[in-house]
Design an enzyme around this catalytic site. Structure first.
Site, mmCIF file in Angstrom:
data_model
loop_
_atom_site.group_PDB
_atom_site.id
_atom_site.type_symbol
_atom_site.label_atom_id
_atom_site.label_comp_id
_atom_site.label_asym_id
_atom_site.label_seq_id
_atom_site.Cartn_x
_atom_site.Cartn_y
_atom_site.Cartn_z
ATOM 1 N N ASP A 105 49.392 5.255 -7.289
ATOM 2 C CA ASP A 105 50.527 5.565 -8.160
ATOM 3 C C ASP A 105 51.089 4.383 -8.947
ATOM 4 O OD1 ASP A 105 52.107 4.163 -6.230
ATOM 5 O OD2 ASP A 105 52.539 6.014 -5.137
ATOM 6 N N HIS A 120 41.840 2.582 -3.334
ATOM 7 C CA HIS A 120 41.405 3.896 -3.831
ATOM 8 C C HIS A 120 41.628 4.057 -5.333
ATOM 9 C CE1 HIS A 120 41.894 5.568 0.548
ATOM 10 N NE2 HIS A 120 40.822 4.828 0.400
ATOM 11 N N CYS A 152 31.483 6.131 -26.642
ATOM 12 C CA CYS A 152 30.186 6.816 -26.567
ATOM 13 C C CYS A 152 30.299 8.330 -26.470
ATOM 14 C CB CYS A 152 29.374 6.258 -25.388
ATOM 15 S SG CYS A 152 29.960 6.835 -23.779
ATOM 16 N N SER A 191 48.583 8.147 7.344
ATOM 17 C CA SER A 191 48.193 8.967 8.496
ATOM 18 C C SER A 191 47.076 8.293 9.282
ATOM 19 C CB SER A 191 47.766 10.356 8.026
ATOM 20 O OG SER A 191 46.717 10.232 7.093
ATOM 21 N N GLU A 217 56.212 9.697 11.902
ATOM 22 C CA GLU A 217 55.373 10.429 12.860
ATOM 23 C C GLU A 217 54.447 9.463 13.589
ATOM 24 O OE1 GLU A 217 55.471 13.813 12.955
ATOM 25 O OE2 GLU A 217 56.693 14.133 11.138
ATOM 26 N N ALA A 233 60.101 5.042 5.473
ATOM 27 C CA ALA A 233 59.827 3.656 5.079
ATOM 28 C C ALA A 233 61.022 2.994 4.383
ATOM 29 C CB ALA A 233 58.600 3.621 4.178
#
Ligand code: BJW
Length: 248
Positions: A105, A120, A152, A191, A217, A233
């Site tokens: 992001d 990523h 192209c 996670s 979690e 956070a």
């Protein structure tokens, strides 16, 4: 209720000389970016196989691009939160620092982070499927879907890493080096199920680093953590900043 930060953790943060930070979607949740997994996660409504694989793009580039265009529109107006700002401040306090993000992001950069690797990719970059050239494109919405290479005419794709694709070699090497060498590894809002990113805290721990997890979690990474701070956070970052006497 105000979060209590262990005194030993504050001391460890102040004394750390080599720090690595791994972030996931949870660090941006309080800014308004949806996470992938969990009850409000993107994968509840959209199938990863249909949208985040090279096969999906080969089958239906328009559908995949519509999804990314929608997400670009969602992210464009969003601002970093105290967790992004805390991490940017930490970079300035520690002699040897690396932020390793799985997020695409761009909010860490917006918060001022400079020593960072994007494992990523980045949603604000496009890549030519024929030439491999990468360009920044921040237009929202994109004028043409799917977009084509100006040079192209081939299809452009989002410059992100889909399932089954390799991570950028340089970014992964730098991340692995930081995990091996750091004395404190901070894991925020992931996670911990997507590899190879999830192996980084394991590497750090096996080399003797202290591991700190910030997540509301429990995750598969929790057993590695010296300290687990259960909370959002941004809120945990504010509590940490208060202990350290920082503004975030
Ligand atoms: C909060 C919060 C708040 C909420 N505050 N926290 C080894 C074992 C098993 C499988 C594999 C393996 N090695 C490779 C694989 C295959 C695969 C993989 O890992 N699969 C597993 C899922 C089973 N990995 C790959 O394919 C990778 N490529 C690769 O390894 O290449 C070589 C190879 C290929 C094939 C076979 C073997 C090797 C590539 C992975 C690419 C991931 N891509 C995505 C999409 C990016 C583009 C896009 O955004 O569209 O990356 S998927 C998605 O998951 C995205 C994320 O970066 C990534 C991680 O998710 P993240 O960030 O952890 O988010 P969530 O939603 O999962 O979790 C959010 C967390 O936040 C939760 O814990 C909440 O509690 C918390 N939270 N609010 C703090 N306020």
């Amino acid at each position: 209720m105000e979060m209590r930060i262990p005194r030993e953790l504050v001391k460890a943060l102040v004394e750390a000389r080599r720090v690595a930070v791994l972030t996931g979607a949870g660090v941006s949740a309080e800014s308004g970016v949806p996470t992938f997994r969990g009850k409000d996660g993107l994968w509840r409504r959209y199938s990863p196989q249909e949208l985040a694989t090279p096969q999906a793009f080969a089958r239906d580039p328009k559908l995949v691009w519509e999804w990314y265009d929608w997400r670009r529109g969602l992210i464009a107006p969003l601002e970093p939160n105290p967790a992004h700002r805390f991490i940017a401040r930490l970079e300035g306090e520690v002699p040897d620092f690396l932020l390793i993000t799985q997020n695409i992001d761009g909010l860490h950069e917006k918060a001022g982070s400079r020593k960072l690797v994007e494992l990523h990719g980045n949603i604000w970059k496009v890549r030519c499927t024929r030439e491999g050239t990468v360009k920044e494109d921040r237009r929202v919405p994109l004028p043409e879907i799917p977009p084509k290479c100006e040079n192209c005419g081939a299809l452009l794709r989002p410059h992100v890493v889909w399932f089954g694709e390799s991570l950028p070699v340089d970014a992964l090497e730098e991340a692995m080096g930081a995990a091996e060498e750091c004395d404190l590894f901070l894991v925020v809002g992931t996670s911990g199920v997507v590899y190879p990113a999830a192996s980084l805290p394991q590497v750090a721990r096996s080399r003797g680093a202290l591991v700190v997890e910030i997540n509301p979690e429990e995750t598969p990474l929790t057993p590695l953590a010296t300290w687990s701070l259960r909370g959002k956070a941004g809120e945990v970052a504010k509590a940490l900043a208060r202990e350290l006497g920082w503004e975030v």
